[in-house]
Motif scaffolding. Structure first.
Motif, mmCIF file in Angstrom:
data_model
loop_
_atom_site.group_PDB
_atom_site.id
_atom_site.type_symbol
_atom_site.label_atom_id
_atom_site.label_comp_id
_atom_site.label_asym_id
_atom_site.label_seq_id
_atom_site.Cartn_x
_atom_site.Cartn_y
_atom_site.Cartn_z
ATOM 1 N N LYS A 168 49.469 45.100 51.369
ATOM 2 C CA LYS A 168 50.607 45.035 50.445
ATOM 3 C C LYS A 168 50.797 46.362 49.727
ATOM 4 C CE LYS A 168 51.051 40.136 49.407
ATOM 5 N NZ LYS A 168 51.218 39.131 48.344
ATOM 6 N N SER A 169 49.699 47.006 49.386
ATOM 7 C CA SER A 169 49.766 48.282 48.664
ATOM 8 C C SER A 169 50.371 49.371 49.544
ATOM 9 C CB SER A 169 48.361 48.698 48.212
ATOM 10 O OG SER A 169 47.771 47.697 47.417
ATOM 11 N N VAL A 170 49.890 49.470 50.762
ATOM 12 C CA VAL A 170 50.384 50.496 51.687
ATOM 13 C C VAL A 170 51.873 50.290 51.963
ATOM 14 C CG1 VAL A 170 50.207 51.367 54.057
ATOM 15 C CG2 VAL A 170 48.129 50.922 52.726
ATOM 16 N N ALA A 171 52.300 49.021 52.046
ATOM 17 C CA ALA A 171 53.717 48.719 52.268
ATOM 18 C C ALA A 171 54.588 49.216 51.123
ATOM 19 C CB ALA A 171 53.903 47.214 52.462
ATOM 20 N N LYS A 172 53.990 49.411 49.961
ATOM 21 C CA LYS A 172 54.716 49.917 48.787
ATOM 22 C C LYS A 172 54.469 51.414 48.573
ATOM 23 C CE LYS A 172 54.607 45.377 46.547
ATOM 24 N NZ LYS A 172 56.048 45.119 46.577
ATOM 25 N N ASP A 173 53.963 52.072 49.634
ATOM 26 C CA ASP A 173 53.705 53.520 49.602
ATOM 27 C C ASP A 173 52.647 53.911 48.581
ATOM 28 O OD1 ASP A 173 55.555 54.064 51.642
ATOM 29 O OD2 ASP A 173 57.205 54.098 50.195
ATOM 30 N N ILE A 174 51.723 53.013 48.312
ATOM 31 C CA ILE A 174 50.574 53.339 47.467
ATOM 32 C C ILE A 174 49.447 53.799 48.390
ATOM 33 C CG2 ILE A 174 48.867 52.451 45.833
ATOM 34 C CD1 ILE A 174 50.945 50.271 45.081
ATOM 35 N N PRO A 175 48.893 54.981 48.174
ATOM 36 C CA PRO A 175 47.807 55.441 49.045
ATOM 37 C C PRO A 175 46.624 54.473 49.015
ATOM 38 C CG PRO A 175 48.596 57.213 47.606
ATOM 39 C CD PRO A 175 49.236 55.949 47.122
ATOM 40 N N ALA A 176 46.033 54.239 50.168
ATOM 41 C CA ALA A 176 44.913 53.290 50.255
ATOM 42 C C ALA A 176 43.755 53.703 49.354
ATOM 43 C CB ALA A 176 44.446 53.171 51.707
ATOM 44 N N ASP A 177 43.559 55.025 49.156
ATOM 45 C CA ASP A 177 42.430 55.463 48.333
ATOM 46 C C ASP A 177 42.695 55.301 46.835
ATOM 47 O OD1 ASP A 177 44.233 57.497 47.901
ATOM 48 O OD2 ASP A 177 42.931 59.118 48.609
ATOM 49 N N ALA A 178 43.912 54.856 46.474
ATOM 50 C CA ALA A 178 44.216 54.573 45.064
ATOM 51 C C ALA A 178 43.971 53.107 44.723
ATOM 52 C CB ALA A 178 45.666 54.945 44.745
ATOM 53 N N ILE A 179 43.540 52.326 45.713
ATOM 54 C CA ILE A 179 43.262 50.904 45.516
ATOM 55 C C ILE A 179 41.773 50.647 45.740
ATOM 56 C CG2 ILE A 179 43.734 48.553 46.317
ATOM 57 C CD1 ILE A 179 46.136 49.783 44.991
ATOM 58 N N VAL A 180 41.130 50.003 44.764
ATOM 59 C CA VAL A 180 39.719 49.631 44.875
ATOM 60 C C VAL A 180 39.610 48.133 44.614
ATOM 61 C CG1 VAL A 180 37.380 49.988 43.982
ATOM 62 C CG2 VAL A 180 38.985 51.921 44.092
ATOM 63 N N ILE A 181 38.934 47.416 45.507
ATOM 64 C CA ILE A 181 38.761 45.962 45.348
ATOM 65 C C ILE A 181 37.276 45.657 45.241
ATOM 66 C CG2 ILE A 181 39.114 43.684 46.376
ATOM 67 C CD1 ILE A 181 41.309 46.250 47.752
ATOM 68 N N GLN A 182 36.913 44.938 44.162
ATOM 69 C CA GLN A 182 35.504 44.618 43.940
ATOM 70 C C GLN A 182 35.365 43.168 43.489
ATOM 71 O OE1 GLN A 182 32.569 46.335 44.412
ATOM 72 N NE2 GLN A 182 31.669 44.361 43.867
ATOM 73 N N PRO A 183 34.752 42.298 44.324
ATOM 74 C CA PRO A 183 34.449 40.940 43.848
ATOM 75 C C PRO A 183 33.331 40.987 42.820
ATOM 76 C CG PRO A 183 33.542 41.283 46.044
ATOM 77 C CD PRO A 183 34.309 42.524 45.711
ATOM 78 N N ALA A 184 33.345 40.035 41.908
ATOM 79 C CA ALA A 184 32.308 40.030 40.870
ATOM 80 C C ALA A 184 32.070 38.618 40.364
ATOM 81 C CB ALA A 184 32.711 40.932 39.702
ATOM 82 N N GLY A 185 30.792 38.286 40.172
ATOM 83 C CA GLY A 185 30.436 37.054 39.485
ATOM 84 C C GLY A 185 30.605 37.235 37.985
ATOM 85 N N ARG A 186 30.520 36.146 37.248
ATOM 86 C CA ARG A 186 30.755 36.205 35.804
ATOM 87 C C ARG A 186 29.865 37.236 35.115
ATOM 88 N NH1 ARG A 186 32.763 33.863 31.304
ATOM 89 N NH2 ARG A 186 31.376 33.466 29.549
ATOM 90 N N ASN A 187 28.611 37.344 35.531
ATOM 91 C CA ASN A 187 27.680 38.267 34.868
ATOM 92 C C ASN A 187 28.066 39.729 35.050
ATOM 93 O OD1 ASN A 187 26.134 36.167 33.875
ATOM 94 N ND2 ASN A 187 24.654 36.236 35.553
ATOM 95 N N ASP A 188 28.759 40.039 36.147
ATOM 96 C CA ASP A 188 29.113 41.434 36.441
ATOM 97 C C ASP A 188 30.508 41.830 35.965
ATOM 98 O OD1 ASP A 188 26.667 41.927 37.754
ATOM 99 O OD2 ASP A 188 27.420 41.009 39.585
ATOM 100 N N VAL A 189 31.325 40.847 35.591
ATOM 101 C CA VAL A 189 32.705 41.149 35.204
ATOM 102 C C VAL A 189 32.789 42.146 34.042
ATOM 103 C CG1 VAL A 189 34.795 40.157 34.170
ATOM 104 C CG2 VAL A 189 33.772 39.086 36.175
ATOM 105 N N PRO A 190 32.006 41.993 32.960
ATOM 106 C CA PRO A 190 32.128 42.957 31.854
ATOM 107 C C PRO A 190 31.901 44.409 32.281
ATOM 108 C CG PRO A 190 30.904 41.035 31.128
ATOM 109 C CD PRO A 190 31.078 40.899 32.618
ATOM 110 N N LEU A 191 30.935 44.642 33.175
ATOM 111 C CA LEU A 191 30.673 46.005 33.634
ATOM 112 C C LEU A 191 31.887 46.589 34.335
ATOM 113 C CD1 LEU A 191 29.008 48.487 34.367
ATOM 114 C CD2 LEU A 191 28.038 47.185 36.294
#
Length: 406
Positions: free
Chosen positions: A274-297
């Motif tokens: 979806k990001s690339v389709a909107k001309d957003i460079p792939a390296d400007a998008i970071v995806i990180q899953p997190a459990g509740r304990n890691d969300v604040p960090l």
């Protein structure tokens, strides 16, 4: 010790149960209330984290009974869940001396109303939002379909019964309370406002060191000096993924040193596509899953946080869980006005409101965001404590319990 049956159709193995049910029950247990918690759990999550949640509840002396949440067949599965929930709740009341039934949202409320009549105990309706209208506003119930039109009329009658026959009502927002009083003829004194609160000890930027932040950025591949816009939670549904990406596309054109960090368990490839389709460079998008304990960090890395929510009648009663958590971390919020969100942002100065979803508005707001002086984290956190402190929320529940049980 007063015994309370707490019924939730949200699972305790879900993030929502862990942030918006268990913390309250633990605090209320300390105040001398005894709980039996009945919840509907997703099978895969119960198998994965059920033992961990059970241990957590046992430490707080909270009894926990579960049923499995059904997804299929559509509509019929909900009716089956409702019958099972009603039976299990009634069985608990027969075996134990229950003094109050606390029902989180509408499916539990149906069970609570039956229990209230049968066992002559008060029923607290913790409504969480205008659920019936949410089904229509979200497109799940198309009123042009005769079946959904019938369901809507049926459940609107049930909803009014919950308002009329409950001993007290919890609304997430002041706007929701005003709607109850104005259009549903609920006495104002029968409604207490308790938003989706946050655990201020858990969400505290003071507890995260600069060294840990630097190491985390390095692990995520985010160079020092980059400015980070974050989003927390699931995408889709009420949350406007495309509009948020459109906003970031504008922001990134204005400053190519910006990065969009998604703290989510959603599919990485879908977000990137979806990001690339909107001309957003792939390296400007970071995806990180997190459990509740890691969300604040991961939140602590943010310069700003964003959430756009579809506006609709039912959203008058909506309180985004993430708002209190983000503000507790001292992060300014970019959002639209839903429920009491706009009032809180304006009163606290904790962010900026988007008034329309178009390029001109995005350019104006992103320019203001990028020109913001260094964030006053302490003041944003103080505002979070004022509006969203879990301890204050628990105190309001104690006051309601006291009124209903004394």
């Amino acid at each position: 010790m007063k015994r309370i049956l707490y019924i939730s159709y949200d699972g305790m193995t879900d993030q929502l149960g862990q942030s918006q049910v268990i913390p309250y029950l633990r605090e209320l247990s300390k105040a001398g209330y005894s709980f039996h918690l009945l919840s509907a759990e997703k099978k895969e999550r119960l198998e994965k984290t059920g033992d961990q949640i059970k241990k957590l509840l046992e430490e707080a002396s909270i009894d926990w009974t579960t049923m499995l949440f059904k997804r299929n067949p559509p509509v019929l599965s909900k009716l089956m869940d409702q019958r099972k929930l009603n039976k299990m709740a009634a069985d608990i009341c027969r075996k134990e001396k229950i003094d109050l039934v606390h029902c989180r949202s509408y499916v539990p409320a149906a069970a609570g109303l039956k229990i209230s009549k049968k066992f002559r105990i008060p029923f607290l309706f913790d409504m969480r939002g205008f659920w019936v209208d949410e089904r229509v506003d979200s497109g799940l119930w198309n009123l042009k379909n005769p079946l959904f039109k019938l369901l809507y009329k049926t459940y609107k009658r049930k909803e009014q019964n919950y308002f009329d026959q409950s001993a007290h009502i919890i609304s997430l927002t002041q706007k929701g309370k005003e709607e109850l009083v104005r259009n549903y003829k609920v006495p104002a004194e029968k409604v207490t406002v308790i938003p989706c609160c946050a655990d201020m000890e858990h969400f505290d930027f003071h507890s995260i060191s600069a060294d840990v932040q630097r190491e985390t950025k390095k692990n995520l591949g985010i160079p020092e000096g980059k400015k980070i816009l974050s989003y927390l939670g699931s995408l889709g549904g009420w949350y406007m993924t495309d509009a948020m990406l459109d906003f970031f596309a504008v922001m990134h054109r204005q400053d190519n040193q910006t990065v969009f960090l998604f703290i989510t368990h959603d599919n990485k490839e879908d977000i990137i596509a979806k990001s690339v389709a909107k001309d957003i460079p792939a390296d400007a998008i970071v995806i990180q899953p997190a459990g509740r304990n890691d969300v604040p960090l991961y939140l602590s890395l943010s310069n700003w946080n964003i959430f756009f929510i579809k506006d609709a009648y039912s959203k008058k009663a909506s309180s985004p869980t993430k708002q209190g958590e983000v503000m507790a971390m001292g992060i300014p919020v970019i959002c639209n006005d839903i429920g009491d969100t706009g009032t809180i942002i304006n009163d606290s100065g904790a962010g900026l409101l988007v008034k329309s979803f178009d390029t001109d508005e995005y350019e104006t707001i992103s320019r203001r965001v990028l020109q913001m002086p260094e964030t006053d984290k302490e003041n944003i956190r103080l505002s979070a404590c004022k509006y969203y402190d879990l301890m204050e929320g628990a105190e309001r529940y104690k006051n309601v319990y006291g009124k209903l049980l004394n």
